[in-house]
Design a protein around this motif. Structure first.
Motif, short mmCIF file in Angstrom:
data_model
loop_
_atom_site.label_atom_id
_atom_site.label_comp_id
_atom_site.label_asym_id
_atom_site.label_seq_id
_atom_site.Cartn_x
_atom_site.Cartn_y
_atom_site.Cartn_z
N PHE A 52 0.84 -1.18 0.00
CA PHE A 52 0.00 0.00 0.00
C PHE A 52 0.89 1.25 0.00
O PHE A 52 1.85 1.34 0.77
CB PHE A 52 -0.89 0.03 1.24
CG PHE A 52 -2.03 -0.95 1.20
CD1 PHE A 52 -3.29 -0.55 0.81
CD2 PHE A 52 -1.83 -2.27 1.57
CE1 PHE A 52 -4.34 -1.45 0.77
CE2 PHE A 52 -2.88 -3.18 1.54
CZ PHE A 52 -4.14 -2.76 1.14
N GLN A 53 0.54 2.19 -0.84
CA GLN A 53 1.23 3.47 -0.89
C GLN A 53 0.20 4.58 -0.69
O GLN A 53 -0.82 4.63 -1.39
CB GLN A 53 1.95 3.64 -2.22
CG GLN A 53 3.08 2.62 -2.41
CD GLN A 53 3.74 2.73 -3.77
OE1 GLN A 53 3.13 2.43 -4.80
NE2 GLN A 53 4.99 3.15 -3.78
N LEU A 54 0.45 5.43 0.31
CA LEU A 54 -0.48 6.48 0.69
C LEU A 54 0.13 7.85 0.41
O LEU A 54 1.32 8.07 0.65
CB LEU A 54 -0.82 6.39 2.17
CG LEU A 54 -1.48 5.09 2.65
CD1 LEU A 54 -1.48 5.03 4.17
CD2 LEU A 54 -2.90 5.00 2.11
N ALA A 55 -0.70 8.77 -0.07
CA ALA A 55 -0.24 10.14 -0.23
C ALA A 55 0.02 10.75 1.14
O ALA A 55 -0.61 10.35 2.14
CB ALA A 55 -1.30 10.95 -0.98
N PRO A 56 0.96 11.70 1.27
CA PRO A 56 1.26 12.31 2.56
C PRO A 56 0.01 12.85 3.24
O PRO A 56 -0.82 13.52 2.61
CB PRO A 56 2.23 13.44 2.20
CG PRO A 56 2.89 12.97 0.93
CD PRO A 56 1.82 12.23 0.18
N GLY A 57 -0.14 12.53 4.53
CA GLY A 57 -1.27 13.03 5.31
C GLY A 57 -2.47 12.13 5.31
O GLY A 57 -3.39 12.32 6.11
#
Length: 264
Positions: A52-57
């Motif tokens: 999983f890769q999440l955008a900052p915040g």
């Protein structure tokens, strides 16, 4: 040649809310997932992973998300040559807010999968992942993953690191007491456990998903940790639980432990 894993992302509701909040941001810039094909073990179990890769915040959630989170639902029924898929959740983080506690991840992470094939052949993994993603608002999103997992393969360092980061298994069981409340039952557990760091959280998970479990109220006295949650169900039905099947997870700042079984 191994098929390249594919992922399809669809927002179930609230697309306009995301666009209104961040007009420049597409959904695939908020969350993305990649299938890590992994390897087939000598015992026949295939170890794969979801990266999983999440955008900052942005935040997504652990298997039991807390009162302020959205617990994920993973559906693998469309897979071929699969008898079962067991996700192995790495140690999460606890977030506190005015509306309650949530448990999850605010960084990229790998979710290992222990896949049991029905035969020692290629696995066709097809999954529908319903997850919550949150920043200033919380939104449900649906991710569809697809991959062919061949026999063989090689250990993956990212999957191995995630497996090593799961909560430690603690021998023994907690001592638990049930008492009636106006809404259902209160479950109080006492655990002999040295401190895992500041602001520990305790999560009770039951085998019956229809029972709502509130965030636990936690207190510590030396090496004894006490946690109390309320158990509630809809209608006039009173919750009934098998204490031997209760899963208890204690989450600290840098460590987590898991206990199976809740004795009287």
């Amino acid at each position: 040649m191994q098929m390249i894993p594919t992922v399809f992302l669809a927002l179930l509701c609230g697309t306009s809310a995301v666009q209104a909040q961040q007009p420049w941001m597409r959904l695939d810039q908020v969350v993305d997932v990649e299938v890590l094909p992994g390897w087939r073990q000598a015992d026949g179990i295939h170890i794969a992973g979801l990266k999983f890769q999440l955008a900052p915040g942005w935040v997504t959630y652990w298997r039991s998300a807390g009162a302020a989170g959205i617990s994920p639902q993973l559906d693998w029924q469309a897979s071929d040559n699969v008898a079962g898929v067991e996700p192995v959740w790495p140690r999460p983080k606890v977030f506190k807010s005015d509306i309650g506690q949530s448990i999850g991840y605010d960084r990229d992470f790998v979710l290992p999968l222990r896949i049991e094939p029905t035969a020692d052949e290629t696995v066709r993994l097809e999954g529908v992942l319903d997850i919550g993603i949150c920043k200033d608002i919380c939104l449900p999103a649906q991710l569809v993953v697809s991959a062919e997992l061949l026999p063989g393969g090689h250990p993956d360092v990212e999957i191995e690191a995630a497996l090593a980061d799961q909560p430690d298994q603690m021998d023994g069981s907690a001592s638990c007491v049930l008492r009636p409340t106006s809404n259902g039952l209160a479950l109080a557990g006492e655990i002999d456990l040295p401190s895992l760091g500041y602001a520990e959280a305790v999560v009770f998970e039951l085998s019956d998903p229809s029972i709502w479990v509130t965030d636990a109220v936690v207190a510590r006295d030396g090496d004894q940790l006490t946690a109390t949650s309320e158990l509630m169900v809809g209608g006039d039905r009173k919750p009934s639980i098998d204490r031997s099947t209760v899963r208890i997870t204690v989450i600290g700042e840098t460590q987590a432990v898991e206990i199976w079984g809740c004795a009287e």
